[in-house]
Design a protein around this motif. Sequence first.
Motif, PDB file in Angstrom:
ATOM      1  N   PHE A   1    -144.525  -2.371 -23.907  1.00  0.00           N
ATOM      2  CA  PHE A   1    -145.694  -3.107 -23.496  1.00  0.00           C
ATOM      3  C   PHE A   1    -146.960  -2.282 -23.209  1.00  0.00           C
ATOM      4  N   ALA A   2    -148.172  -2.402 -23.740  1.00  0.00           N
ATOM      5  CA  ALA A   2    -149.291  -1.395 -23.381  1.00  0.00           C
ATOM      6  C   ALA A   2    -149.702  -1.602 -21.977  1.00  0.00           C
TER       7      ALA A   2
ATOM      8  N   PRO B   1    -136.174  -4.061 -30.880  1.00  0.00           N
ATOM      9  CA  PRO B   1    -136.839  -4.372 -32.192  1.00  0.00           C
ATOM     10  C   PRO B   1    -137.207  -3.257 -33.027  1.00  0.00           C
TER      11      PRO B   1
ATOM     12  N   GLU C   1    -140.183  -2.557 -34.070  1.00  0.00           N
ATOM     13  CA  GLU C   1    -141.608  -2.124 -33.599  1.00  0.00           C
ATOM     14  C   GLU C   1    -141.417  -1.590 -32.242  1.00  0.00           C
ATOM     15  N   ARG C   2    -140.135  -1.478 -31.829  1.00  0.00           N
ATOM     16  CA  ARG C   2    -139.842  -1.089 -30.367  1.00  0.00           C
ATOM     17  C   ARG C   2    -140.309  -2.209 -29.239  1.00  0.00           C
ATOM     18  N   GLY C   3    -141.518  -2.693 -29.397  1.00  0.00           N
ATOM     19  CA  GLY C   3    -141.651  -3.305 -28.396  1.00  0.00           C
ATOM     20  C   GLY C   3    -142.188  -3.101 -26.900  1.00  0.00           C
TER      21      GLY C   3
ATOM     22  N   PHE D   1    -131.582  -6.678 -27.326  1.00  0.00           N
ATOM     23  CA  PHE D   1    -132.200  -6.429 -28.594  1.00  0.00           C
ATOM     24  C   PHE D   1    -133.106  -5.397 -28.690  1.00  0.00           C
TER      25      PHE D   1
END
Lengths: 295, 234
Positions: B92-93, B86, B88-90, B84
């Motif tokens: 991680f900062a 998403p 909002e791309r997801g 998947f």
Amino acid sequence: MMTVFGIPIQALLGQLLVGLINGSFYAMLSLGLAVIFGLLRIINFAHGALYMLGAFIGYLLLVHLGIGYWPALVLVPLIVGLFGMLVERLALSRLYRLDPLYGLLFTFGLALVIEGVFRYYYGVSGNPYAVPTLLAGGTNLGFMFLPNYRGWVVAASLIVCIGTWLLIEKTRLGSYLRAATENPELVQAFGVNVPLLLTLTYGLGAALAGLAGILAAPVYQVSPLMGSDLIIVVFAVVVVGGMGSILGAIVTGYMLGLAEGLTKVFYPEASNLVVFVIMAIVLLLRPAGLFGRDA
Amino acid sequence: MSEPLLAVRDLHAWYGEGHALHGVDLDVRRGETVTLLGRNGVGKTTTLRAIMGLIRKRTGSVIFNGKDLIRLPLHRVAHQGIGFVPEERGIFATLTVDENLILPPVVANGGMSVEEIFELFPNLKERRNSQGTKLSGGEQQMLAIARILRTGVEMLLLDEPTEGLAPVIVQRIGELLATLKKRGMTILLVEQNFRFAARIADRFYLMDHGKVVEGFAVGQLSAHTDKLHEVLGV
């Protein structure tokens, strides 16, 4: 005699050492709290009770089974960690979908139950736990006398804190943990068993508290109240460091311990207050905490 | 005709009390690229999230490779071979580009190695030690797709990969999807950019009010332009 601002240097260094010892426990405990809060979003009020449990299990292993300090140093974190995992699996995991307040209330209740049980059987007076023979006595550093066990506590807590920090920042498991702290659903959708990760994380936090407890047993008395005495300060440490910040919890733990020690030298009456004064100032000036990321 | 790789039947889904999907039916065959079209809020993203299991309150069946995904816990779904990306791309900062890239566990053989991925996305290699969210929007989208390619999944669920990106980046993503298709990847795409979708999709489903109202192949596109105008307003 050498003095600093009219204070004998021995007294100053002595109090700084006491501060550093206290700071070592603050750091280890707030580290566990920060890890648990970061991932589980639970303010673990049972943390002080888990610390007390660690000290008591060490004491009971010694008294009833003759198992000494060194094996206990390994056994106690394992036992407390397993107990934590059991608590997470059986109870906390059922509360994640609810308001965070339920997790807080549950852990608060758990703390009262654990403390109550030990108060019932052991009373409130402290039980002594002897310093292991290997670390008995002290070393004259020239400028001050350092009890060996206290030096060991500082070293051990530094090793534990740095080790935990490396585990979280530098390993693959740590990257799962950090990612799940940001977006647990997506990490789970990638195929990571996040429920298991939550269990392990609570277990890790509990094990750290248990380890702090067994390290503390020879320094403080082993008493059912030792956790609740400490936990309020530790919460202040976490707030000052920034909720959920791992590095913040560690650094702030030592810093506030030292600040307490210094205050004992210069203005002893305020030594119990200074941590909370610092907390109030930090909350006013930097609500996210010294190391917190602004939301 | 062979069994579809993904067969969704009578899929309903709820956000709290809100009934968001009202019986979605769709098929995606092995190697196909299928695009879900429809206005904002008709349930395209919800369909992807419900297939993946990110929405737990759902009924119906989602058969992937002969297995009903609805019965599986969320972390078992990817292991069936479905990945998947998403909307909002997801990214991680708190993870570096490298850590973001290797975060999703490998679920099957045949995924790309990190070296192959860096060949395909040289920008990511240059910035492998940067914080994930310091990348540009286009680079973040590339990273979001790249990290799934490593896992060896057979099927990609892609939610609006071109949203908010410059035309030159959109073109890069189009080329990337064409490459993946050639490699046999099955893709279910949600896309607002109809021109983009028309270039890469084999078939389309049109959604309205939480269900699929029309399905047609790319060859039948001209026969459906009136309907598309009416529903999409394009």
